[in-house]
Design an enzyme around this catalytic site. Structure first.
Site, short mmCIF file in Angstrom:
data_model
loop_
_atom_site.label_atom_id
_atom_site.label_comp_id
_atom_site.label_asym_id
_atom_site.label_seq_id
_atom_site.Cartn_x
_atom_site.Cartn_y
_atom_site.Cartn_z
N SER A 143 24.44 -3.68 -1.00
CA SER A 143 24.11 -4.00 -2.39
C SER A 143 25.28 -4.78 -2.97
O SER A 143 26.39 -4.77 -2.42
CB SER A 143 23.94 -2.69 -3.18
OG SER A 143 23.99 -2.91 -4.57
N TYR A 156 26.35 6.11 -5.61
CA TYR A 156 25.76 4.90 -5.01
C TYR A 156 26.85 3.89 -4.65
O TYR A 156 26.86 3.34 -3.54
CB TYR A 156 24.78 4.31 -6.02
CG TYR A 156 23.92 3.17 -5.51
CD1 TYR A 156 22.70 3.41 -4.91
CD2 TYR A 156 24.33 1.85 -5.66
CE1 TYR A 156 21.90 2.38 -4.46
CE2 TYR A 156 23.54 0.80 -5.21
CZ TYR A 156 22.33 1.06 -4.62
OH TYR A 156 21.55 0.03 -4.16
P1 NAD Z 1 12.52 1.94 -2.75
O1 NAD Z 1 12.68 3.17 -3.58
O2 NAD Z 1 11.43 0.98 -3.08
O3 NAD Z 1 12.35 2.35 -1.24
C1 NAD Z 1 13.23 3.25 -0.62
C2 NAD Z 1 12.53 3.87 0.56
O4 NAD Z 1 13.46 4.78 1.17
C3 NAD Z 1 11.28 4.67 0.16
O5 NAD Z 1 10.20 4.36 1.00
C4 NAD Z 1 11.74 6.11 0.30
O6 NAD Z 1 10.69 7.00 0.63
C5 NAD Z 1 12.76 5.98 1.44
N1 NAD Z 1 13.69 7.10 1.42
C6 NAD Z 1 14.38 7.56 0.34
N2 NAD Z 1 15.04 8.68 0.69
C7 NAD Z 1 14.78 8.90 2.00
C8 NAD Z 1 15.14 9.92 2.91
N3 NAD Z 1 15.89 10.96 2.53
N4 NAD Z 1 14.70 9.85 4.18
C9 NAD Z 1 13.90 8.83 4.56
N5 NAD Z 1 13.49 7.85 3.74
C10 NAD Z 1 13.91 7.89 2.47
O7 NAD Z 1 13.96 1.26 -2.75
P2 NAD Z 1 14.42 -0.26 -2.54
O8 NAD Z 1 14.74 -0.81 -3.85
O9 NAD Z 1 13.51 -0.98 -1.62
O10 NAD Z 1 15.83 0.00 -1.84
C11 NAD Z 1 16.00 -0.11 -0.44
C12 NAD Z 1 17.47 -0.31 -0.16
O11 NAD Z 1 17.92 -1.49 -0.81
C13 NAD Z 1 18.37 0.83 -0.65
O12 NAD Z 1 19.38 1.10 0.28
C14 NAD Z 1 18.96 0.25 -1.93
O13 NAD Z 1 20.21 0.81 -2.22
C15 NAD Z 1 19.09 -1.21 -1.54
N6 NAD Z 1 19.19 -2.11 -2.69
C16 NAD Z 1 18.18 -2.15 -3.61
C17 NAD Z 1 18.31 -3.00 -4.68
C18 NAD Z 1 17.25 -3.11 -5.72
O14 NAD Z 1 17.53 -3.73 -6.76
N7 NAD Z 1 16.06 -2.57 -5.53
C19 NAD Z 1 19.45 -3.79 -4.83
C20 NAD Z 1 20.45 -3.72 -3.88
C21 NAD Z 1 20.30 -2.87 -2.80
#
Ligand code: NAD
Length: 261
Positions: A143, A156
């Site tokens: 991130s 985080y």
């Molecule tokens: P999201 O909530 O849409 O999806 C996350 C997925 O991870 C879900 O399917 C959830 O069920 C799964 N998950 C959560 N906890 C879990 C566990 N204990 N065991 C197994 N699976 C688990 O999130 P996203 O926005 O797609 O984020 C995905 C990654 O991208 C994360 O690591 C997040 O930190 C990173 N990220 C997101 C953003 C953003 O703006 N959305 C920005 C930078 C980085």
């Protein structure tokens, strides 16, 4: 040269014959990675705690779903996942927003478990197969918060900075075996994780959701829009492809200029 009437060439299926494991592949960025890796020819294993989401993503990509809770601190909890994979995308993540002096310790521990310990365990158990093949790709979805801090996100930010370190050590150790390890550093991506933050912040500050996006989330981004999950997935596929073999130990910001400021 292609004319306006000529469709662009189909993307090369550069990952045909490769097998990938995507954690958190049931939603958001992970789901987009599953779709993009499959479109590039890889066979994809989807690991997610949400059984329905994992099943839907795997079915759409002709892959396999695995239901696993990466927060499970039992060392054997990941044994249900395959080790013979060429590509690991460490993507599963969660957020908790609270002031440090009020931050729930159990949430801090859970976030480190899912976003640092689980990636460590998955890298650890997949490297022997990759070393045997002389090829492998570790893609860590970090991130902008792996490179910069924001208030109220202690767990985080700590976890993403730790993931950056883990990725670099992996890059150094694995280079001689044809295995690369990199981080992707998105700014805010329009996924359920961010939609929840927008709703919560709008309620907390009693302001419209659009103001949360422009004045809170994107305050430090030069480009004032959320990124699409597909753009992050495109970078992940590129890191696995033939043009990125020399890229390792890197952190690729997809942050609209946030870290340039
Ligand atoms: P999201 O909530 O849409 O999806 C996350 C997925 O991870 C879900 O399917 C959830 O069920 C799964 N998950 C959560 N906890 C879990 C566990 N204990 N065991 C197994 N699976 C688990 O999130 P996203 O926005 O797609 O984020 C995905 C990654 O991208 C994360 O690591 C997040 O930190 C990173 N990220 C997101 C953003 C953003 O703006 N959305 C920005 C930078 C980085």
């Amino acid at each position: 040269m292609t004319s306006a009437l000529t469709p662009p060439p189909a993307p090369a299926r550069s990952l045909t014959g490769r097998t990938a494991l995507v954690t958190g592949g049931g939603s958001g960025i992970g789901r987009a990675c599953v779709t993009a890796l499959a479109a590039a020819g890889a066979y994809v294993h989807v690991a997610d705690v949400d059984a329905e989401a994992a099943k839907a993503a795997a079915e759409a990509a002709d892959g396999t779903a695995h239901v696993v809770d990466l927060a499970d601190a039992d060392a054997d909890a990941l044994d249900c996942l395959p080790t013979a994979v060429d590509i690991v995308v460490n993507n599963a993540g969660l957020q908790h927003v609270a002031a440090l002096h009020e931050f729930p310790p159990e949430q801090f521990t859970r976030i480190q478990q899912v976003m640092v310990t689980a990636p460590f365990l998955l890298i650890r158990r997949s490297l022997p197969y990759m070393y045997g093949q002389g090829w492998g790709r570790i893609v860590n979805i970090s991130s902008v918060h792996g490179l910069r801090a924001s208030a109220y996100k202690a767990a985080y930010v700590a976890a993403k900075h730790a993931l950056e370190g883990l990725s670099k050590v992996t890059a150094l150790e694995a280079a001689e075996h044809g295995v690369t390890s990199n981080c992707i550093n998105p700014g805010y991506v329009r996924t359920p994780l961010v939609e929840q933050q927008i709703t919560a912040q709008a309620a907390a500050h009693a302001i419209p959701q659009e103001s949360v996006i422009s004045d809170v989330l994107l305050k430090r981004s030069a480009i004032k829009r959320l990124i699409a999950p597909e753009d992050v997935a495109g970078a992940a596929v590129w890191l696995c492809g033939p043009h990125a073999a020399f890229v390792t130990g890197a952190s690729l910001p997809l942050d609209g200029g946030w870290t340039a400021g």
